[in-house]
Write a protein that holds these residues in place. Sequence first.
Motif, PDB file in Angstrom:
ATOM      1  N   LEU A  40       0.831  -1.208   0.000  1.00 63.15           N
ATOM      2  CA  LEU A  40       0.000   0.000   0.000  1.00 63.15           C
ATOM      3  C   LEU A  40       0.863   1.254   0.000  1.00 63.15           C
ATOM      4  O   LEU A  40       0.540   2.242  -0.672  1.00 63.15           O
ATOM      5  N   LYS A  44       0.892   4.110  -2.991  1.00 60.22           N
ATOM      6  CA  LYS A  44       0.506   5.490  -2.695  1.00 60.22           C
ATOM      7  C   LYS A  44       1.485   6.513  -3.247  1.00 60.22           C
ATOM      8  O   LYS A  44       1.184   7.714  -3.292  1.00 60.22           O
ATOM      9  N   HIS A  70      -8.678   0.008   0.800  1.00 63.57           N
ATOM     10  CA  HIS A  70      -7.635   1.019   0.926  1.00 63.57           C
ATOM     11  C   HIS A  70      -6.962   1.245  -0.424  1.00 63.57           C
ATOM     12  O   HIS A  70      -6.755   2.384  -0.858  1.00 63.57           O
ATOM     13  N   ILE A  74      -6.734   4.617  -2.985  1.00 63.99           N
ATOM     14  CA  ILE A  74      -5.475   5.150  -3.511  1.00 63.99           C
ATOM     15  C   ILE A  74      -5.534   5.236  -5.037  1.00 63.99           C
ATOM     16  O   ILE A  74      -5.152   6.248  -5.643  1.00 63.99           O
ATOM     17  N   ASP A  77      -7.620   8.076  -6.174  1.00 66.70           N
ATOM     18  CA  ASP A  77      -6.886   9.349  -6.082  1.00 66.70           C
ATOM     19  C   ASP A  77      -5.937   9.521  -7.271  1.00 66.70           C
ATOM     20  O   ASP A  77      -5.824  10.616  -7.827  1.00 66.70           O
ATOM     21  N   HIS A  78      -5.239   8.443  -7.648  1.00 68.80           N
ATOM     22  CA  HIS A  78      -4.354   8.512  -8.811  1.00 68.80           C
ATOM     23  C   HIS A  78      -5.155   8.841 -10.074  1.00 68.80           C
ATOM     24  O   HIS A  78      -4.748   9.678 -10.883  1.00 68.80           O
TER      25      HIS A  78
END
Length: 372
Positions: A40, A44, A70, A74, A77-78
Motif C-alpha cells: 500500500l 501510494k 484502501h 489510492i 486518487d491517482h
Amino acid sequence: MLRSQILSASLALCLSGMLAAQVVNGGGNTPPPQPTSTLLGRLKFGRIELDVAAELANELRQRRTSARLHASKILRDHYRRHEKSFQKLSAKVMGDFEKVTKKAQKGLLGKQGRAAVDVLRTESLAVSRRSKLSKQQIKNDVDPRIDKLRELLLPSLTSVLAKDQKLDAMMTKLRAAHRSLRDWHVVYAAMSEGLELHEDATKHFAKYPPPEHPGDNRRIDLAISFAIFAGLPMSDSDRKALNANQGIRERTPQEEYLGTLRLNEIRYLLGLSLVVIDEQLSDAARDHSKDMATIGFFSHTSPVAGKQRFTQRASKFGTSAGSENIAAGQRTGHGAIRAWWYSPGHHRNMLGGHRRTGLGQHETMWTQMFGG
C-alpha cells in the motif's frame, strides 16, 4: 511499443491472476510475499508509473477486503489526479482549435464568400419553405447549396490543422493522455470489482464514489468536432444555446446529443438560430419513442390515455411543444436527422422558427419535438 499501448491490450489479462513467481538466487525458491502495508505504501507514491501500479494492484487484489478498499481509494486518487491533468490539457487543446477555426473559416470565405453565403442561404430556404416541397426538390435544389455552404463555412479538420501545425502534435498528446486515463480506470475497476458485495464497502463507496469511465476512442474526435463548430463566428444567443447544450452533454444520451448537434450545424449553415435542448422535451420525446417500440405502433397519435397528442405528451413532462417528428429504423442521431431531412413535412419542422428541441431515442424509434 509505447507502455500505454501495451497496457491497453494486456492490462485486463494481467489483472486476472497472480503475477508469475520469480526465482531468485538460483535456488528455486520464491520470495516471501511483501507485507500489505508495504504494498500500500508503494502504491501510494505520487509519481508511480502505471505499470508498477498495475502490478501492485494485482498483488493487493489477493489480500483482505480492508486492504482492497484502501487500495481502491489510492487508485481512485491517482485516477482523479490524471483526470485533472487530462481535463486541463483538453481545455487548452480545444481552446486552440476554436481560435484557429476562425482563421480557417476566413480563409475559406475569401473576399467574395460572404456575399455567396447570403445568396445560397436565401435560395435554399426559398425551396425548403415551398408549400408543395418534394423529396426530389430537396435532393436537387437544396442539397447542392448546403454542400457549397459547408465548403464556405465549415472548415474541415485538415484545413484547421493546416493553419497551425502545432495543433497536430497537441492532438496526438491529448490522445495519448486519454489512453493513459482509460488504463488507469481499468486498474481501478479491477481492484474494485466485487467489493460492493462486502458489507464494509457500503460506506466506502458512499464516501468515495467510483469515477465515471473516461469514454472510448470517439471522445477526442467528438470533442474536436465540437471545438471546430464552437470556434465559428455566431451570435451571442446562438453561442449561449450551443454552450447550454454542451453543459448538459454528460447527462444526455450520446446519439440524442449528436443528432441535435447535427441539426444545429444545418441551421447554422442556413443562417437560422440554433436550438437549445429542453431536457423535459427530450424526456417526452424519449417516452413516446418507448411507447411506439413497446406497444407496437408508429404514429403521432398515441393509444396511451393522456398522451394521445404531442401537446399532451409535452405537458405531461412539464413543458410545451409546437411540432413533432417521428422516425423508425435508425440507430444513430445522424441517421434520424437524415431521414427527416428528405421528408418534406419533417424537413420544414427542423428548419422552423423554434428555440427549443428535444430528441428522444428508444431502440430504433425516434421522436423529435420542438417548442418556441
